[in-house]
Each structure stands twice: as structure tokens, then as C-alpha cells.
Design a protein around this motif. Sequence first.
Motif, short mmCIF file in Angstrom:
data_model
loop_
_atom_site.label_atom_id
_atom_site.label_comp_id
_atom_site.label_asym_id
_atom_site.label_seq_id
_atom_site.Cartn_x
_atom_site.Cartn_y
_atom_site.Cartn_z
N LEU A 255 0.91 -1.28 0.15
CA LEU A 255 0.17 -0.01 0.07
C LEU A 255 0.84 1.34 -0.11
CD1 LEU A 255 -2.98 1.27 0.31
CD2 LEU A 255 -2.59 1.28 2.65
N ILE A 256 0.70 2.06 -0.92
CA ILE A 256 1.20 3.31 -1.27
C ILE A 256 0.41 4.43 -1.10
CG2 ILE A 256 3.02 4.51 -2.46
CD1 ILE A 256 3.93 2.12 -3.71
N LYS A 257 0.50 5.60 -0.20
CA LYS A 257 -0.23 6.46 0.03
C LYS A 257 0.33 7.67 -0.96
CE LYS A 257 -2.61 9.53 3.52
NZ LYS A 257 -2.91 9.58 4.83
N THR A 258 -0.62 7.99 -1.82
CA THR A 258 -0.07 9.43 -2.94
C THR A 258 -1.26 10.51 -2.73
OG1 THR A 258 -0.90 8.42 -4.84
CG2 THR A 258 1.39 7.88 -4.29
N SER A 259 -1.21 11.52 -3.52
CA SER A 259 -2.49 12.25 -3.61
C SER A 259 -2.99 11.87 -4.88
CB SER A 259 -1.91 13.69 -3.88
OG SER A 259 -1.12 13.71 -5.17
N GLY A 260 -3.11 10.78 -5.45
CA GLY A 260 -3.68 10.59 -6.82
C GLY A 260 -3.06 11.15 -8.13
N HIS A 261 -2.05 11.81 -8.11
CA HIS A 261 -1.50 12.40 -9.13
C HIS A 261 -0.19 11.78 -9.78
CE1 HIS A 261 -4.38 15.23 -7.22
NE2 HIS A 261 -4.60 15.82 -8.54
N MET A 409 -4.48 16.69 -1.62
CA MET A 409 -4.31 17.81 -2.75
C MET A 409 -3.04 17.54 -3.19
SD MET A 409 -6.51 20.95 -1.61
CE MET A 409 -6.10 21.83 -3.25
N LYS A 410 -2.65 17.57 -4.60
CA LYS A 410 -1.37 17.59 -5.04
C LYS A 410 -0.58 18.79 -4.75
CE LYS A 410 -2.17 19.96 -9.54
NZ LYS A 410 -3.60 20.18 -9.64
N PRO A 411 0.63 19.05 -4.39
CA PRO A 411 1.28 19.93 -3.94
C PRO A 411 1.11 21.35 -4.92
CG PRO A 411 2.86 18.36 -5.02
CD PRO A 411 1.52 17.74 -4.76
N GLU A 412 1.54 22.28 -4.38
CA GLU A 412 1.25 23.63 -5.23
C GLU A 412 2.25 23.67 -6.11
OE1 GLU A 412 -1.42 25.44 -5.19
OE2 GLU A 412 -2.40 24.85 -3.47
N ILE A 413 1.93 24.28 -7.39
CA ILE A 413 3.07 24.35 -8.35
C ILE A 413 4.17 25.15 -7.89
CG2 ILE A 413 1.33 23.77 -10.24
CD1 ILE A 413 1.47 26.86 -10.75
N ASN A 414 4.08 26.27 -6.98
CA ASN A 414 5.02 27.13 -6.49
C ASN A 414 5.95 26.39 -5.74
OD1 ASN A 414 3.18 26.99 -4.75
ND2 ASN A 414 3.72 29.20 -3.83
N LEU A 415 5.50 25.38 -4.90
CA LEU A 415 6.27 24.42 -4.30
C LEU A 415 7.14 23.47 -5.04
CD1 LEU A 415 6.98 23.43 -1.18
CD2 LEU A 415 4.94 22.06 -1.19
N VAL A 416 6.25 22.99 -6.10
CA VAL A 416 7.01 22.22 -6.87
C VAL A 416 8.19 22.83 -7.63
CG1 VAL A 416 6.77 20.80 -8.94
CG2 VAL A 416 5.21 20.64 -7.35
N ALA A 417 8.04 23.93 -8.06
CA ALA A 417 9.22 24.82 -8.49
C ALA A 417 10.29 24.94 -7.58
CB ALA A 417 8.64 26.11 -9.29
N GLN A 418 10.00 25.25 -6.44
CA GLN A 418 10.99 25.53 -5.30
C GLN A 418 11.97 23.84 -5.32
OE1 GLN A 418 11.92 28.30 -3.46
NE2 GLN A 418 13.64 26.98 -3.22
N TRP A 419 11.10 22.90 -5.32
CA TRP A 419 11.85 21.65 -5.05
C TRP A 419 12.63 21.31 -6.29
CZ3 TRP A 419 6.82 18.28 -4.15
CH2 TRP A 419 6.46 18.46 -2.85
N ILE A 420 12.29 21.84 -7.65
CA ILE A 420 13.07 21.62 -8.68
C ILE A 420 14.16 22.37 -8.80
CG2 ILE A 420 13.24 22.00 -11.07
CD1 ILE A 420 10.06 21.28 -11.31
N LYS A 421 14.27 23.92 -8.31
CA LYS A 421 15.36 24.55 -8.13
C LYS A 421 16.51 23.89 -7.23
CE LYS A 421 16.90 29.07 -6.61
NZ LYS A 421 16.47 30.50 -5.80
N ASP A 422 15.95 23.58 -6.05
CA ASP A 422 16.78 23.24 -4.98
C ASP A 422 17.53 21.80 -5.53
OD1 ASP A 422 15.94 25.13 -3.42
OD2 ASP A 422 14.55 24.03 -2.21
N ALA A 423 16.67 20.90 -5.98
CA ALA A 423 17.27 19.53 -6.41
C ALA A 423 18.43 19.77 -7.53
CB ALA A 423 16.24 18.74 -6.87
N TRP A 424 18.07 20.72 -8.29
CA TRP A 424 19.06 21.04 -9.45
C TRP A 424 20.33 21.86 -9.17
CZ3 TRP A 424 20.87 19.08 -13.52
CH2 TRP A 424 21.37 19.79 -14.72
N VAL A 425 20.09 22.85 -8.01
CA VAL A 425 21.46 23.44 -7.35
C VAL A 425 22.29 22.38 -6.62
CG1 VAL A 425 21.98 25.05 -5.70
CG2 VAL A 425 20.23 25.77 -7.41
N SER A 426 21.53 21.64 -6.10
CA SER A 426 22.22 20.51 -5.22
C SER A 426 23.11 19.57 -5.83
CB SER A 426 21.44 19.78 -4.22
OG SER A 426 20.45 18.95 -5.02
N ILE A 427 22.95 19.59 -7.43
CA ILE A 427 23.89 18.68 -8.19
C ILE A 427 25.36 19.08 -8.13
CG2 ILE A 427 24.17 17.66 -10.56
CD1 ILE A 427 21.95 16.58 -9.16
#
Length: 507
Positions: A255-261, A409-427
Motif C-alpha cells: 500500500l502506497i499513499k499518494t495524492s492520486g496524481h 491535494m497535489k502540491p502547489e506548483i510554486n512548491l514544486v518549482a522550489q523543489w526543482i530549483k533546490d534539487a538542480w542546485v544540489s547537483i
Amino acid sequence: MLRNYWTLLSLGSSGSKPDLIHRIEIGEAELWIRDAEGPRVNSGSESPLSVFKMNNGEIKRKRSAYHAAFKLKVVEYAEANNNCAAAREFCINEKQVREWRKNKTTLEDMPRSKKKCPTRCASFPELEKDLNNWIVECQQNGYIVTRTGIRLRALHMSKDDKYKSVNPSMFVASAGWCTRFMNRHGLCLCQRSKIAQKLPRDLEDKIKSFQRFIIKYRKECAFELSQIGNMDETPVTFDLPSNRMVTSVGEKTVLIKTSGHEKIYFTVVLSCLANGSKLPPVVVFKRKTLPKNMKFPAGIIVRAHKKGWMDESGTIEWLEKVWNKRPGALCKKPAMLIWDMFRTHKTDEVKNLAKNMKTTLAIIPGGLTSVLQPLDVCLNKPFKNRLRKMWSEWMCSGMAKLTKGGNLMKPEINLVAQWIKDAWVSIPSEMVEKSFRKCCISNALDESEDDVIFDDDTREAANEKESESEDDTANIYDEDNAGAAVTEAEFNELLGESETNSDFEGF
């Protein structure tokens, strides 16, 4: 010599003691193995005695493994008589009898058909008991549990006053400890299967042709490493459940809990340079317009598209806002841009714009992005691993909002954008540099760096060999730990699974 004499007697050899010893000394004794009959005890389908050999007058015996049932029979016989009698009766070493008698309690707890003794007991049983309860609770709630999560949770628990016997400065939640913990509690890793990219039949010819093209233009134009770049579009979903998780042994469904997206995609455009520099990422969400009052983080370009992917206008905008803003672009330095055969990369308008920017386009042959594209070979995987880690922390933190119907609910798009920026900077920049050399794009033209393509020692590859993906904190030590201490930065690299194919190949 005396031991060999007793062995011959136990095998049924006849004769006086001096005669048998003389035969052993001159190497004329014939040794055989007879089936255990009569008073002899048989441990099962196999005889407890291994093959004997005569070598220069000495008897040698191959090492044998015995079942727990046989060991208990020997112990019972030794308790009724003595150790020497048991050794003679079962044709084994007296030392083994002593060891088995010491470990009688352990042998009684073992399965009768098992040969190997179980692993040693946990050094911190209370901590492991509560940790196992936490894993079960997470599984029941549908949260993904990974080896990284287990190790982080154990380190966090070790600092609690409840476990005073656990010294935080003397406890290391290493990969070895995690493996033994999982074995003790019947846990295992399960992984979702996937299909890798199928390579073409004329693989070698296409690779050689592409490399000749790269070398030819590098010699003609003398590109600086800061002017050799790679761009790739990769799809990402709002839900990023891990493909590998910890579960009980024998479980068929998890069983995996997700927001369905987990099937709602958006596009992330990543680009980097051969000198290790990373250009700002671009994210394309599947929507008609962007929210007016929503603020997005600096350092990332956010676009809206009705289908959520890059089209010709998006590619042109990327060339103008990202590629043309790279260091050296204003000076019109000659450059080379490497990307795949996505149809918007090959339109006349895109080619003319790249030509005006003094950029040579190198298009990777179809089906070879998993071999020749730096982002696919080395960078997309750790990038998505970091995104997945952020999503997992967000899910477990309880920050997810609920709909009126009570669904996540799925995460807000501004939060997703922050994740993407932080993940790319950490490479790390070193990883970016090596990705180009791995694909034979930025290697020294004097052939001194050609052997880099055979190396597989990136941080992500090294962390996969532990196991697993896979798995943060202070340097610590534990007697139940065979692994080395790790730091927080190293721990964060231990999650994820391999991904080497281009999702836009052939569009």
C-alpha cells in the motif's frame, strides 16, 4: 597420529593398534566411508562424515556443515556420556562438541534443517523494536519506507532519552546495520519493474559517427568547455513514490499513499555545460495560464502549456532566455549544443536561431540518448532522486492539504518549482563535468582521458552498491556496525533508482 587411529577404528578397520599405526605411517592404510548403521546416528540423507584422503601418511578431512538436528544429537549424546565419546561416536572433532554444548540454547531455537547459526542479537533491542513498530505503522498508513528513512529514523531515535543505553556518539546507522536490522525483523526491499530503452542494432556505428562529428567540430572551432552544452526535457509527476521500498518478506502487494496524481505529468527542462556549470531550469506545467497572485522562486523559469510539454515556441524561448544568457554568449563565442531528436529541436526556425547565435547543433541519433546524452547518463537520475526525497518528506510531514471530500491535494506548483530549483542546485559540479567526459564529449583531444568512459565511480553509482540505494548525520560508531561513518551530505545521496532513457526520444 592417535586421532587417525581412532578414525580408522570408527570406520570399521580391523587389526591391532601397533599394526594400524604402522600402516598409517607408511601410507598403506585404505580408508573408506561406510553408511552409518547400527549404533551410528545418521543426521539425514547425508552422512555426517566427509570424504577422507591419504596424503603422505596423513589423514585429511574436508570441512563439513552440519544441520542443527545433528548437532543436538551430538550434544545429547555428549551429555549422557562425555565429549570424547561423542566425538568418537559421530566421527567429529572434540572441539566441535564443546562448542555445540555451549550453544545448545541457540541450536534449540534454530530450525532443525538450518546449518548456519543465526546472526548475533541486536545491540539495541528496544530501539529496534520501536523502529520496527514505526515501519509497520508507516506501511499501514501507505507511507513509503526506504533504507534511508530507516537509518535516519534510527539516528533520530538514538538521541531520545528513552534509549539512554544508546550513546548517540557511539551509534552509526550504517548500511551494514540496516541490512542486519532488516534480516532480524523479516524485512526486505521490493522494487517496481520497468522497461529500459532498447538500443539499436547498429549501435557501435552510430556511436562512432556521432563521436567523429563531435571531434571534428571541436578541432575546427576550438570550443571552450564553457561553450559546450547539453539540454534535455524530462517528464516529472506531481507524485513521486519510490520504486524501491522496505516491506515484510513475502508481501505481494504494498500500500502506497499518494495524492492520486502520479500520472499527471509536467515537463522539466535541464541544461548544463561541460565545465560543470548548470543553467537555470525550466518547468512547463499542464495548464492554460499561471496563477496571477502566485510567486515563484527566483532562478527558475515557469511556463504553462495546454499539454504540459515543450513545443517550438518553448524551445525558441529557451534558446533566448537560457542558452543565450550563458557565460560567453554576449561575446558571440562559438558554441556547441547537444540534444536529442525531439521534433522541435529540428525545425528550420530553431536551426536558424541557433546559427545566428553561432551555435553548432549536435543531434543525438535515435535510441542512443541513454549512451550519448550526459543528462540521461549521469544527471537525470540523481536529480529525480532529490525530488523524490523532497516529496516523501512533504508527504510524511502532514503538510498536504485535503479536498472537501477528504482526499489529498497535489502540491502547489510554486512548491514544486522550489523543489526543482533546490534539487538542480544540489547537483555537484564535478558530477556535471564527468557526465560530459563519460559520453566522450569533453574528453581531452590528446586521448589522455579516454579511459573515463569505463569508470563507474560517481557518487550515485557508489551509493547504489551499498544497497541500495541506496542511505545522514554525524559521524558515529556502533559495535553492531560493519560500515563506515557517514555525514549528512553523504546520507542524502543514498536514495533512488536508475533511470537512463530519454522520455522524449522520437517524438
